[in-house]
Design a protein around this motif. Structure first.
Motif, mmCIF file in Angstrom:
data_model
loop_
_atom_site.group_PDB
_atom_site.id
_atom_site.type_symbol
_atom_site.label_atom_id
_atom_site.label_comp_id
_atom_site.label_asym_id
_atom_site.label_seq_id
_atom_site.Cartn_x
_atom_site.Cartn_y
_atom_site.Cartn_z
ATOM 1 N N LEU B 52 0.854 -1.189 0.000
ATOM 2 C CA LEU B 52 0.000 0.000 0.000
ATOM 3 C C LEU B 52 0.886 1.234 0.000
ATOM 4 C CD1 LEU B 52 -2.704 -1.146 2.560
ATOM 5 C CD2 LEU B 52 -2.687 -1.364 0.066
ATOM 6 N N LEU B 53 0.599 2.149 -0.903
ATOM 7 C CA LEU B 53 1.462 3.310 -1.111
ATOM 8 C C LEU B 53 0.616 4.550 -1.241
ATOM 9 C CD1 LEU B 53 3.386 1.783 -4.136
ATOM 10 C CD2 LEU B 53 4.235 1.849 -1.803
ATOM 11 N N SER B 54 1.192 5.669 -0.859
ATOM 12 C CA SER B 54 0.564 6.944 -1.170
ATOM 13 C C SER B 54 1.463 7.606 -2.205
ATOM 14 C CB SER B 54 0.460 7.787 0.098
ATOM 15 O OG SER B 54 -0.060 9.048 -0.250
ATOM 16 N N VAL B 55 0.960 7.742 -3.430
ATOM 17 C CA VAL B 55 1.772 8.266 -4.532
ATOM 18 C C VAL B 55 1.020 9.404 -5.201
ATOM 19 C CG1 VAL B 55 2.870 7.743 -6.749
ATOM 20 C CG2 VAL B 55 2.858 6.029 -4.947
ATOM 21 N N GLY B 56 1.626 10.580 -5.192
ATOM 22 C CA GLY B 56 1.014 11.730 -5.866
ATOM 23 C C GLY B 56 -0.390 12.022 -5.344
ATOM 24 N N GLY B 57 -0.619 11.739 -4.059
ATOM 25 C CA GLY B 57 -1.924 12.025 -3.471
ATOM 26 C C GLY B 57 -2.921 10.892 -3.604
ATOM 27 N N ALA B 58 -2.568 9.842 -4.351
ATOM 28 C CA ALA B 58 -3.491 8.714 -4.525
ATOM 29 C C ALA B 58 -3.122 7.576 -3.571
ATOM 30 C CB ALA B 58 -3.438 8.227 -5.963
ATOM 31 N N ARG B 59 -4.139 6.866 -3.083
ATOM 32 C CA ARG B 59 -3.910 5.659 -2.252
ATOM 33 C C ARG B 59 -3.839 4.461 -3.188
ATOM 34 N NH1 ARG B 59 -8.582 4.588 1.262
ATOM 35 N NH2 ARG B 59 -7.325 3.007 2.295
ATOM 36 N N LEU B 60 -2.640 3.934 -3.380
ATOM 37 C CA LEU B 60 -2.449 2.873 -4.375
ATOM 38 C C LEU B 60 -2.050 1.564 -3.714
ATOM 39 C CD1 LEU B 60 -0.394 4.652 -7.174
ATOM 40 C CD2 LEU B 60 -2.876 4.424 -6.951
ATOM 41 N N ALA B 61 -2.342 0.472 -4.429
ATOM 42 C CA ALA B 61 -1.772 -0.827 -4.102
ATOM 43 C C ALA B 61 -0.911 -1.237 -5.291
ATOM 44 C CB ALA B 61 -2.870 -1.853 -3.865
ATOM 45 N N MET B 62 0.217 -1.896 -4.997
ATOM 46 C CA MET B 62 1.110 -2.375 -6.055
ATOM 47 C C MET B 62 1.472 -3.814 -5.739
ATOM 48 S SD MET B 62 4.832 -0.862 -7.177
ATOM 49 C CE MET B 62 5.585 -1.391 -8.728
ATOM 50 N N THR B 63 1.519 -4.648 -6.761
ATOM 51 C CA THR B 63 1.812 -6.055 -6.539
ATOM 52 C C THR B 63 2.533 -6.648 -7.740
ATOM 53 O OG1 THR B 63 0.820 -8.174 -5.931
ATOM 54 C CG2 THR B 63 -0.442 -6.803 -7.413
ATOM 55 N N THR B 64 3.238 -7.758 -7.519
ATOM 56 C CA THR B 64 3.945 -8.424 -8.618
ATOM 57 C C THR B 64 3.907 -9.923 -8.421
ATOM 58 O OG1 THR B 64 5.972 -8.359 -9.949
ATOM 59 C CG2 THR B 64 6.276 -8.495 -7.579
ATOM 60 N N ASP B 65 3.885 -10.666 -9.511
ATOM 61 C CA ASP B 65 3.964 -12.126 -9.470
ATOM 62 C C ASP B 65 4.583 -12.629 -10.764
ATOM 63 O OD1 ASP B 65 3.271 -13.815 -7.306
ATOM 64 O OD2 ASP B 65 1.192 -13.151 -7.417
ATOM 65 N N SER B 66 5.459 -13.616 -10.631
ATOM 66 C CA SER B 66 5.968 -14.295 -11.822
ATOM 67 C C SER B 66 5.263 -15.635 -11.934
ATOM 68 C CB SER B 66 7.476 -14.513 -11.728
ATOM 69 O OG SER B 66 8.132 -13.274 -11.697
ATOM 70 N N TYR B 67 4.977 -16.050 -13.152
ATOM 71 C CA TYR B 67 4.237 -17.289 -13.405
ATOM 72 C C TYR B 67 5.129 -18.242 -14.181
ATOM 73 C CZ TYR B 67 0.529 -14.505 -11.562
ATOM 74 O OH TYR B 67 -0.214 -13.730 -10.704
ATOM 75 N N VAL B 68 5.245 -19.480 -13.651
ATOM 76 C CA VAL B 68 6.157 -20.472 -14.237
ATOM 77 C C VAL B 68 5.432 -21.804 -14.397
ATOM 78 C CG1 VAL B 68 8.175 -19.317 -13.231
ATOM 79 C CG2 VAL B 68 7.069 -21.161 -11.952
ATOM 80 N N VAL B 69 4.097 -21.768 -14.445
ATOM 81 C CA VAL B 69 3.297 -22.996 -14.437
ATOM 82 C C VAL B 69 3.647 -23.899 -15.638
ATOM 83 C CG1 VAL B 69 1.364 -21.975 -15.723
ATOM 84 C CG2 VAL B 69 0.920 -23.868 -14.148
ATOM 85 N N GLN B 70 3.597 -25.184 -15.382
ATOM 86 C CA GLN B 70 3.718 -26.183 -16.439
ATOM 87 C C GLN B 70 2.582 -27.173 -16.294
ATOM 88 O OE1 GLN B 70 5.426 -26.937 -19.129
ATOM 89 N NE2 GLN B 70 6.775 -25.142 -19.126
ATOM 90 N N PRO B 71 1.895 -27.580 -17.365
ATOM 91 C CA PRO B 71 2.099 -27.126 -18.742
ATOM 92 C C PRO B 71 1.586 -25.695 -18.958
ATOM 93 C CG PRO B 71 0.192 -28.580 -18.604
ATOM 94 C CD PRO B 71 0.807 -28.558 -17.241
ATOM 95 N N LEU B 72 2.003 -25.076 -20.077
ATOM 96 C CA LEU B 72 1.622 -23.695 -20.376
ATOM 97 C C LEU B 72 0.125 -23.577 -20.652
ATOM 98 C CD1 LEU B 72 4.597 -22.768 -22.751
ATOM 99 C CD2 LEU B 72 4.352 -22.187 -20.335
#
Lengths: 350, 350
Positions: B52-72
């Motif tokens: 959770l971030l406050s950026v430029g006056g906005a209340r934001l959420a930021m997230t990341t995920d890498s996907y390596v599932v097999q099979p594609l």
């Protein structure tokens, strides 16, 4: 009544080549034939280093890059500081103050924990230098032989502080082209390790955070038309992308382009053109000619852009063809077209 | 005068194991021993699905995920829609309306272009379903044998619309635990392809966008204390993380936990516990008991959470130990501790 069906495209025997990731012609083809048609939206179509968004009332830039460089540790840096600096620089190239990074790791089973520690701690140092926190992360592990030690994705958000639009659409005939320092150090530093080359002096990557240089220009009120970091594909590919998007003619002078003697020597030895070699701490900036001297003074006062020089100018296209072009005036006075890189000169340079 | 030097840690012979990416105990160890000390900041230490971030006056959420599932490509989805839904869901779990995604591709040399097309077009469809644009991207290619077809990182930003803080710190004794539907379909769908299993009915992944369910709860004014999607490590690992962060006792009843007959049968055959199997379209929500009936009605009106049920409650710890615990009341009335997954039950499930 006849029915019309939309046929699925026939299967092709096309396959991904290393050059599809090289930042040159095949990367562009992939973008135009697969990614842009699928994800069509105005932010993506701007085709800048990052997307400009209005979110919750804030003017934001968002960007992403995956890093697959080999070796993981090289003279002057690691995949970790590269991943921080590269993404911070993409935000800076949007005229945005970097605010937060994410970090996604794909680790290969069997990776030495000490290598991971070294890479993570160099990320920490780069993030501290850039004053940007890494706020969220993710770790995946793939089976031995299905990865290559460490891949890192960093994504970033920043607050746009540039008053006007920065991008190829703002470039005008009469603009000057500045570059922030000597070219090719990152690519040659990586290659020197891969090929076991020895140089007389130290040959270090130029990986660095470019935001202080951009911030100094913006703070001084310099009206920046376009910014581009000179990563995959080097100066030539960056200028070609801009010339093409702007429909203009960029002319650069070989004698003005800064290349160190070590890089020049290594390029001759290896049959490489330094104008196509990747940099990780160099950028080009397009501004009106009237601002050139002042911008150079400002850039030279920042350590990351101490070697800034003017290398060329922007002209109208002479013919009625709307596509852009980049030409090089050589040391002996001849002109040649500086094309976009078509193959893959140095795979996995970042 | 003696000098004190800070010795570098001695090299270790530790190596990365598949289970370091499994979302269980070893993933937590990696986080606590390497990532958190390096990247220390308040957003990261919250250890939620997103920052959770406050950026430029906005209340934001930021997230990341890498996907390596097999099979594609698997029954009910591809790595592409998984990459969109997974990251959109991480934003939803922060009470944030998903606003923009980035997409970073790491492709293996030799990948069939048609496979890439199929994956990219399923990403497009999932992004359209979730009403979230993919605004920026990156493509890297690694040598054949150094990747595994396609890895995708998606990062996302959203605007926080939840009025109060959502997270383990808001969970209270007396809260009820709801889950949004039957568990284990994603993990078993993946495994059925890998193991060549045949079922009587179709066994499809549950991959889906959870935002409509969260939005419905928020719009109705339900005070959400905590949200967690039940991905790697399944329900058990998610509840353990929350109990541990909140220092409370979560008690669930086996008879109330929805598991389809097909998943139950497959788990028995394969020696798996459905409470540890990954889901990609299921979440748990913690709310005050007084809101339980209304929340269930709201959830059941959304197709993605039509199977919502209450599975347990939160209690104070009886002993004076401050750490949290999760217990299961079995069908025959016994109690057992439901521990965090310690190994890797199903590698590369997402």
């Amino acid at each position: 009544m006849p029915t019309f069906t939309c046929p699925l495209p026939l299967p092709t025997r096309e396959r991904i080549l290393l050059a599809h990731g090289g930042g040159g012609r095949l990367t562009n083809q992939l973008l135009e034939e697969i990614f842009l048609p699928a994800f069509a939206n105005t932010a993506l179509e701007a085709r800048h280093d990052g997307a400009l968004l209005s979110v919750g009332g804030a003017r934001l830039a968002m960007t992403t890059d995956s890093y697959v460089v080999q070796p993981l540790v090289f003279p002057g840096g690691t995949i970790g500081d590269l991943a921080v600096n590269g993404t911070v620089n993409d935000l800076a190239m949007c005229g945005a103050r970097p605010m937060a990074l994410s970090a996604g790791f794909i680790l290969e089973e069997g990776l030495a924990m000490d290598t991971l520690r070294q890479v993570v701690f160099s990320m920490r140092d780069a993030a501290m230098m850039a004053h940007v926190p890494i706020v969220t992360g993710d770790t995946k592990v793939v089976d031995k032989g299905k990865g290559d030690g460490i891949f890192i994705n960093t994504s970033g958000i920043g607050v746009v502080v540039a008053p006007g639009p920065i991008g190829p659409q703002s470039v005008r005939a009469g603009d000057v082209v500045l570059v922030s320092g000597d070219l090719g150090a990152h690519g040659i530093a990586i290659l020197s390790v891969r090929e076991g080359l020895q140089f007389e002096g130290p040959m270090l990557s130029d990986t660095a955070c470019l935001w202080p240089a951009v911030e100094a220009l913006l703070s001084a009120g310099i009206e920046i038309h376009c910014l581009r970091d000179l990563t995959r594909g080097g100066l030539s590919s960056a200028l070609n992308e801009i010339a093409s998007a702007a429909g203009l003619h960029i002319m650069v002078q070989e004698a003005l382009i800064p290349v160190s003697a070590v890089v020049r020597g290594a390029c001759e030895l290896l049959g490489l053109d330094p104008l196509y070699v990747a940099n990780e701490g160099r950028f080009a900036v397009f501004i009106a000619e009237k601002d050139a001297d002042r911008a150079l003074t400002i850039l030279r006062a920042q350590s990351v852009s101490a070697g800034a020089v003017q290398v060329g100018m922007v002209h109208e296209r002479k013919s009625d063809r709307s596509s852009g072009i980049v030409t090089l005036r050589s040391r002996i006075g001849g002109h040649r077209v500086l094309d976009m890189m078509s193959g893959e000169q140095l795979p996995r340079i970042c």
